[in-house]
Design an enzyme around this catalytic site. Structure first.
Site, PDB file in Angstrom:
ATOM      1  N   LYS A 171       0.869  -1.182   0.000  1.00 44.24           N
ATOM      2  CA  LYS A 171       0.000   0.000   0.000  1.00 44.24           C
ATOM      3  C   LYS A 171       0.903   1.228   0.000  1.00 44.24           C
ATOM      4  CE  LYS A 171      -1.655   2.798   3.018  1.00 44.24           C
ATOM      5  NZ  LYS A 171      -1.681   4.081   2.252  1.00 44.24           N
ATOM      6  N   GLY A 202      -4.941   3.085  -1.386  1.00 44.23           N
ATOM      7  CA  GLY A 202      -5.951   3.377  -0.388  1.00 44.23           C
ATOM      8  C   GLY A 202      -5.381   4.164   0.768  1.00 44.23           C
ATOM      9  N   ASP A 203      -6.241   4.443   1.743  1.00 39.66           N
ATOM     10  CA  ASP A 203      -5.780   5.192   2.906  1.00 39.66           C
ATOM     11  C   ASP A 203      -5.423   4.254   4.053  1.00 39.66           C
ATOM     12  OD1 ASP A 203      -8.217   4.399   4.017  1.00 39.66           O
ATOM     13  OD2 ASP A 203      -9.187   6.332   3.688  1.00 39.66           O
ATOM     14  N   GLY A 204      -4.798   4.828   5.085  1.00 37.14           N
ATOM     15  CA  GLY A 204      -4.354   4.035   6.217  1.00 37.14           C
ATOM     16  C   GLY A 204      -5.475   3.391   7.006  1.00 37.14           C
ATOM     17  N   PRO A 205      -6.507   4.163   7.392  1.00 34.92           N
ATOM     18  CA  PRO A 205      -7.569   3.585   8.202  1.00 34.92           C
ATOM     19  C   PRO A 205      -8.335   2.451   7.526  1.00 34.92           C
ATOM     20  CG  PRO A 205      -7.597   5.988   8.352  1.00 34.92           C
ATOM     21  CD  PRO A 205      -6.636   5.631   7.268  1.00 34.92           C
ATOM     22  N   VAL A 207      -7.279   0.584   3.981  1.00 31.96           N
ATOM     23  CA  VAL A 207      -6.399  -0.414   3.373  1.00 31.96           C
ATOM     24  C   VAL A 207      -5.229  -0.756   4.306  1.00 31.96           C
ATOM     25  CG1 VAL A 207      -4.830  -0.860   1.435  1.00 31.96           C
ATOM     26  CG2 VAL A 207      -7.076   0.167   1.032  1.00 31.96           C
ATOM     27  N   GLY A 208      -4.647   0.251   4.936  1.00 33.91           N
ATOM     28  CA  GLY A 208      -3.547  -0.018   5.863  1.00 33.91           C
ATOM     29  C   GLY A 208      -3.983  -0.918   7.006  1.00 33.91           C
ATOM     30  N   GLU A 246       9.680   1.898  10.788  1.00 33.73           N
ATOM     31  CA  GLU A 246      10.628   3.020  10.725  1.00 33.73           C
ATOM     32  C   GLU A 246       9.767   4.271  10.831  1.00 33.73           C
ATOM     33  OE1 GLU A 246      12.063   6.207   9.351  1.00 33.73           O
ATOM     34  OE2 GLU A 246      12.385   5.179   7.433  1.00 33.73           O
ATOM     35  N   CYS A 280      12.720  11.855   7.739  1.00 32.06           N
ATOM     36  CA  CYS A 280      12.556  11.452   9.140  1.00 32.06           C
ATOM     37  C   CYS A 280      13.867  11.509   9.908  1.00 32.06           C
ATOM     38  CB  CYS A 280      11.954  10.057   9.217  1.00 32.06           C
ATOM     39  SG  CYS A 280      12.764   8.873   8.124  1.00 32.06           S
ATOM     40  N   GLU A 379       8.295  16.541  15.957  1.00 31.80           N
ATOM     41  CA  GLU A 379       8.819  16.434  14.601  1.00 31.80           C
ATOM     42  C   GLU A 379       8.049  17.402  13.698  1.00 31.80           C
ATOM     43  OE1 GLU A 379      10.165  12.893  11.588  1.00 31.80           O
ATOM     44  OE2 GLU A 379       8.195  12.705  12.533  1.00 31.80           O
TER      45      GLU A 379
END
Length: 479
Positions: A171, A202-205, A207-208, A246, A280, A379
């Site tokens: 993804k 897709g998005d995280g909520p 497909v993630g 990571e 990062c 961050e």
């Protein structure tokens, strides 16, 4: 306008299981749509995971020679599409053309070349007395990747997974997905067997989460924010799968008393601003001897003001940040720094002069920062650097380590002293005197910067299970 409403599953481009739910992909330099993709659903992940599970039975048994040949074919096809990848990265996430060509796209092919070199001599088997210890591919891998170094993060996961014999469901970030779609075309052209590599946008909520929780996914490798990484781990917990992460960083950059200040400060500012500060491992917290702070401020100011912000298709040093949400977050933190009493050396709120649209941020330096200020702890993920004064090296090290993160650290100054300081920084990768990247060096973090390591031979580890066959020698003798 680019459009791709299909997913790559089981060696074919297929329609979304629940119909097309379109998403505009925004060019951050123009704030206009540069393309559209479809958002996937749990049903698409299920189809991809089942394809990867079926393919694992045969692909996991391929020979070292077969996988080296496949990695070489992928690298060759990648080279054919190199300029396409660089161009789309500039378009979808704003990396200047020079950076997209020289670094963003280059990182992708380098990981495949590195994986090939490692695989040639990698020891999968070790005999200890009468026991065989063997390393075997872990299974189906869920790969969730970010937008800031998009093809780099795809390649540094896919290459070792292929090398050891795993299958996968990718993804990519929905913010910058088109480089991944080109990558899927590369994998197809290279002859990657059906089901070995699958891609669902897709998005995280949605497909993630579906990837993280799927019972046929044996491990998840995630790169992104610490907040999102926590959600991945929670979703993965019920199936007790391996989770490798990571995550974020707030890396200390300790400038020693004996450092060449123009080189140390000027080079660090350039490194901080590269990719619009969206790395990062960026050296975002600079610790400077108090007695040299005024000199350091002047050097940092000049270096930041030499950074040209502009059209990423032109000759700008940096382009925009990736999105409106990112722009607003950075602006809020810049304001927070001012409100909390840090000295604004250069830059500040708003777009650079003359820019009316695009998510462009002024290269910003704060000094007289204390380690309890928000800008020293959160961050920022933008072209904003903080400068903190120290009275003793022990204090610099203590404050450098006083963070929930531990991804990277930097030391500038005489080599012998720098080495001693490097050993005391609690972070996964320390850079001394602006050394060039090393593709064999493990990359990953301590604390809330994640777990596991990527790059080089250490990057193989998380894709492998360890099996002990006790009595191996006796079994051979019996035959």
């Amino acid at each position: 306008m680019r459009e791709n409403f299909k997913f790559y599953i089981d060696g074919e481009w297929v329609d979304p299981a629940e119909g097309v739910r379109p998403l505009d992909v925004i060019n951050p330099a123009t704030e206009e749509a540069m393309g559209r993709i479809a958002l996937g659903a749990a049903a698409d992940v299920d189809r991809a995971a089942k394809a990867a599970h079926r393919a694992f039975a045969s692909f996991s048994r391929t020979s070292r020679a077969e996988r080296i040949e496949l990695l070489g074919a992928i690298a060759a096809e990648y080279q054919k599409r190199y300029q396409d990848i660089a161009a789309v990265i500039t378009e979808e996430m704003g990396a200047p053309s020079w950076l997209a060509m020289q670094a963003q796209a280059a990182m992708g092919v380098a990981h495949f070349q590195t994986a090939m070199a490692i695989l040639k001599d990698y020891e999968f088997d070790e005999e200890r007395g009468t026991t065989l210890i063997t390393k075997e591919p872990i299974g189906v891998c869920g790969l969730i990747t970010p937008w800031n170094w998009p093809i780099n993060q795809i390649a540094c996961k896919v290459a070792p997974a292929i090398a050891v014999g795993c299958t996968m469901v990718l993804k990519p970030s929905e913010v910058a997905p088109f480089n991944a779609l080109i990558f899927a075309e590369i994998m197809h052209a290279a002859g990657v067997p059906k089901g070995v590599f699958n891609l669902v946008n897709g998005d995280g909520p949605t497909v993630g989460a579906a990837i993280s929780s799927h019972p046929l996914v044996d491990m998840v490798s995630f790169t992104g924010s610490t907040r999102a990484g926590i959600e991945v781990a929670k979703n993965a917990a019920p199936t007790v799968k391996r989770v490798c992460q990571e995550l974020g960083g707030k890396s200390p950059n300790i400038v020693l008393e004996g450092a060449d200040l123009p080189k140390a400060i000027g080079g660090s500012v350039q490194q901080m601003m590269m990719n619009s500060g969206q790395s990062c491992n960026a050296p975002s917290r600079m610790f400077v001897p108090r007695a040299r702070m005024e000199e350091a401020k002047a050097i940092a100011k000049a270096a930041a003001e030499a950074v040209v912000v502009g059209d990423p298709t032109g000759n700008a040093t940096i382009g925009p940040v990736v999105s409106e949400a990112q722009f607003n977050k950075i602006q809020g933190l810049i304001k927070k720094g001012i409100d909390e009493g840090a000295t604004l050396v250069t830059g500040g709120p708003g777009r650079p002069d003359g820019m009316e649209k695009g998510y462009f941020v002024k290269p910003t330096i704060f000094a007289d920062v204390t380690n309890d200020m928000t800008i020293a702890r959160e961050e920022i993920f933008g072209p904003v650097m903080t400068m903190l004064a120290y009275d003793s090296l022990d204090q610099a090290i203590e404050q450098g380590n006083d963070t929930e993160y531990g991804l990277a650290g930097y030391v500038q100054g005489p080599e012998e002293e720098a080495r001693k300081v490097a050993r005391k920084i609690r972070a996964g990768q320390i850079n001394i005197n602006q050394a060039a990247p090393d593709f064999m060096a493990p990359f990953g973090g301590y604390k809330q910067s994640g777990n596991g390591r990527e790059w080089g031979d250490h990057g193989f580890t998380d894709f492998l299970e360890v099996k002990a066959v006790v009595g191996w020698k006796q079994a051979e003798a019996a035959e």
